[in-house]
Design a protein around this motif. Structure first.
Motif, PDB file in Angstrom:
ATOM      1  N   TYR A  41       0.548  -1.430  -0.211  1.00 48.78           N
ATOM      2  CA  TYR A  41       0.087   0.040   0.114  1.00 48.78           C
ATOM      3  C   TYR A  41       0.768   1.405  -0.284  1.00 48.78           C
ATOM      4  O   TYR A  41       0.861   2.224  -0.690  1.00 48.78           O
ATOM      5  CB  TYR A  41      -0.966  -0.313   0.912  1.00 48.78           C
ATOM      6  N   ARG A  42       1.894   1.394   0.559  1.00 52.27           N
ATOM      7  CA  ARG A  42       2.805   2.293   0.846  1.00 52.27           C
ATOM      8  C   ARG A  42       3.186   2.929  -0.916  1.00 52.27           C
ATOM      9  O   ARG A  42       3.759   4.026  -1.015  1.00 52.27           O
ATOM     10  CB  ARG A  42       4.582   2.262   1.495  1.00 52.27           C
ATOM     11  N   VAL A  43       3.911   1.325  -1.850  1.00 54.30           N
ATOM     12  CA  VAL A  43       4.279   2.103  -3.068  1.00 54.30           C
ATOM     13  C   VAL A  43       2.915   1.867  -4.162  1.00 54.30           C
ATOM     14  O   VAL A  43       3.365   1.967  -4.847  1.00 54.30           O
ATOM     15  CB  VAL A  43       4.898   1.373  -2.931  1.00 54.30           C
ATOM     16  N   GLU A  44       1.321   1.419  -3.993  1.00 54.56           N
ATOM     17  CA  GLU A  44       1.020   0.985  -5.089  1.00 54.56           C
ATOM     18  C   GLU A  44       0.556   3.140  -5.385  1.00 54.56           C
ATOM     19  O   GLU A  44       0.888   3.783  -4.891  1.00 54.56           O
ATOM     20  CB  GLU A  44      -1.185   0.492  -4.284  1.00 54.56           C
ATOM     21  N   PHE A  45       0.853   2.170  -6.692  1.00 57.08           N
ATOM     22  CA  PHE A  45       0.589   3.829  -7.948  1.00 57.08           C
ATOM     23  C   PHE A  45       2.102   4.453  -8.543  1.00 57.08           C
ATOM     24  O   PHE A  45       2.404   5.310  -9.147  1.00 57.08           O
ATOM     25  CB  PHE A  45       0.454   4.988  -8.141  1.00 57.08           C
ATOM     26  N   HIS A  46       3.128   3.707  -7.749  1.00 57.93           N
ATOM     27  CA  HIS A  46       4.330   4.631  -7.753  1.00 57.93           C
ATOM     28  C   HIS A  46       5.164   3.538  -8.689  1.00 57.93           C
ATOM     29  O   HIS A  46       4.674   2.034  -9.293  1.00 57.93           O
ATOM     30  CB  HIS A  46       5.797   3.774  -7.082  1.00 57.93           C
ATOM     31  N   SER A  47       5.602   3.663  -9.422  1.00 64.34           N
ATOM     32  CA  SER A  47       6.917   3.163 -10.505  1.00 64.34           C
ATOM     33  C   SER A  47       7.755   2.687 -10.156  1.00 64.34           C
ATOM     34  O   SER A  47       8.291   2.217  -8.649  1.00 64.34           O
ATOM     35  CB  SER A  47       7.452   3.921 -12.225  1.00 64.34           C
ATOM     36  N   TRP A  48       8.242   1.199 -11.042  1.00 67.57           N
ATOM     37  CA  TRP A  48       9.410   0.810 -10.034  1.00 67.57           C
ATOM     38  C   TRP A  48      10.831   1.557  -9.696  1.00 67.57           C
ATOM     39  O   TRP A  48      11.484   1.870  -8.755  1.00 67.57           O
ATOM     40  CB  TRP A  48       9.758  -0.559 -11.405  1.00 67.57           C
ATOM     41  N   SER A  49      11.251   2.040 -11.124  1.00 64.74           N
ATOM     42  CA  SER A  49      11.770   2.935 -10.446  1.00 64.74           C
ATOM     43  C   SER A  49      11.879   4.231  -9.852  1.00 64.74           C
ATOM     44  O   SER A  49      12.826   4.524  -8.812  1.00 64.74           O
ATOM     45  CB  SER A  49      12.234   3.941 -12.212  1.00 64.74           C
TER      46      SER A  49
END
Length: 319
Positions: free
Chosen positions: A26-34
């Protein structure tokens, strides 16, 4: 991993593991891998700085509540009613005076980026035929409890697939949810992850017509044999926004990683629907290896007491 978990350990592991994967992702949902790599390094998400869970854990718990409250043969209606209770938590500020069960717990009234098809499907009555073109992962991420009931894998598949239609009308949304429940049921029956996935693939391939879910599981199985799961590697299977992709990524990470912590890190450290892929992976490794195999430093997730209470009720009722 030589310890054979009891049914209670598997059920608690499944629910708690799913919540752990959800909170990490949930902390990184919508974030790109980069973007994830810039913030956390090449090792991906390894620390739980925030223990908040999303709609994935919320709806999983409401699935379990519906099954616990159902009379024999009335599971579909009970699950639908429980999902409508969940909808109230997403549109009301706090429990109303007559709320009971999970709907009476204030922590569940936090709105954590719920899936649009889940919201619109329930607002439109939560009946089969709603959102006919939607195959989002909102069906898969909530469906592990169908595999925890002591049903045969085939019965778990059928019930999970039917209940997927409460919010998502696309056949793949139902098929992927059914396959996830079937894998979980096989694990509860003592199969290891490889055997559980193999047997589920055989079931999906009994019909000669094409199956997006079978294709996703075959791709996950093949990738796990070539590339061990690690941060960024799940990109080969998509981003997890659709039901079959979320299932495929969760299965890939659970199958190929050497331990639950590595599996969960790989499952959430990619660009896409990280909380759902983390939740699916966590459900699987928790069921396969039991609550005790989950990393202690990650177990203090939001709602832990409620999660374990529901797990205890499932174990008492169905095992």
């Amino acid at each position: 991993m030589s310890h054979i978990p009891s049914p209670t350990e598997r059920i608690n592991g499944c629910l708690l593991g799913g919540a752990i994967g959800d909170a990490l992702g949930y902390r990184v949902e919508f974030h790109s891998w980069s973007a994830i790599e810039r913030e956390f390094g090449s090792g991906g998400v390894r620390d739980m700085h925030s223990n908040l869970v999303s709609d994935d854990t919320q709806m999983t718990l409401f699935t379990a509540q519906g099954l616990l409250e159902a009379r024999p043969g009335k599971e579909f209606g009970a699950v639908r009613k429980s999902y409508l209770d969940w909808l109230d938590t997403q549109r009301l500020p706090m429990p109303h005076v007559h709320a009971h069960g999970l709907a009476s717990e204030e922590w569940l009234y936090n709105r954590r980026a719920p899936g649009q098809a889940c919201i619109t499907g329930l607002r439109n009555g939560g009946r089969p035929g709603v959102n006919p073109d939607s195959k989002g992962c909102g069906t898969v991420m909530r469906s592990a409890p169908f595999g925890l009931m002591g049903l045969s894998p085939e019965a778990a598949y059928d019930l999970s697939a039917r209940c997927a239609t409460i919010t998502h009308g696309h056949p793949t949304a139902a098929e992927a949810a059914g396959a996830f429940a079937m894998i979980t049921a096989h694990i509860m029956n003592g199969a290891d992850l490889n055997r559980a996935v193999d047997d589920t693939l055989l079931y999906l391939q009994r019909d000669p017509s094409s199956s997006e879910t079978a294709d996703a599981l075959n791709a996950a199985y093949e990738l796990a044999g070539r590339i061990p799961p690690e941060p960024g590697s799940a990109r080969h299977l998509g981003e997890g926004w659709t039901a079959e992709e979320a299932l495929g990524i969760g299965v890939y990470c659970a199958l190929g990683a050497p331990d639950p912590a590595s599996a969960l890190t790989a499952a959430v450290s990619h660009g896409g629907d990280s909380d759902s892929t983390g939740s699916v992976c966590g459900n699987l490794v928790g069921a396969a290896f039991g609550e005790g195999a989950l990393p202690d430093q990650w177990k203090q997730v939001e709602g832990q007491a409620t999660i374990l209470k529901i797990g205890g009720r499932l174990a008492k009722e169905f095992h």
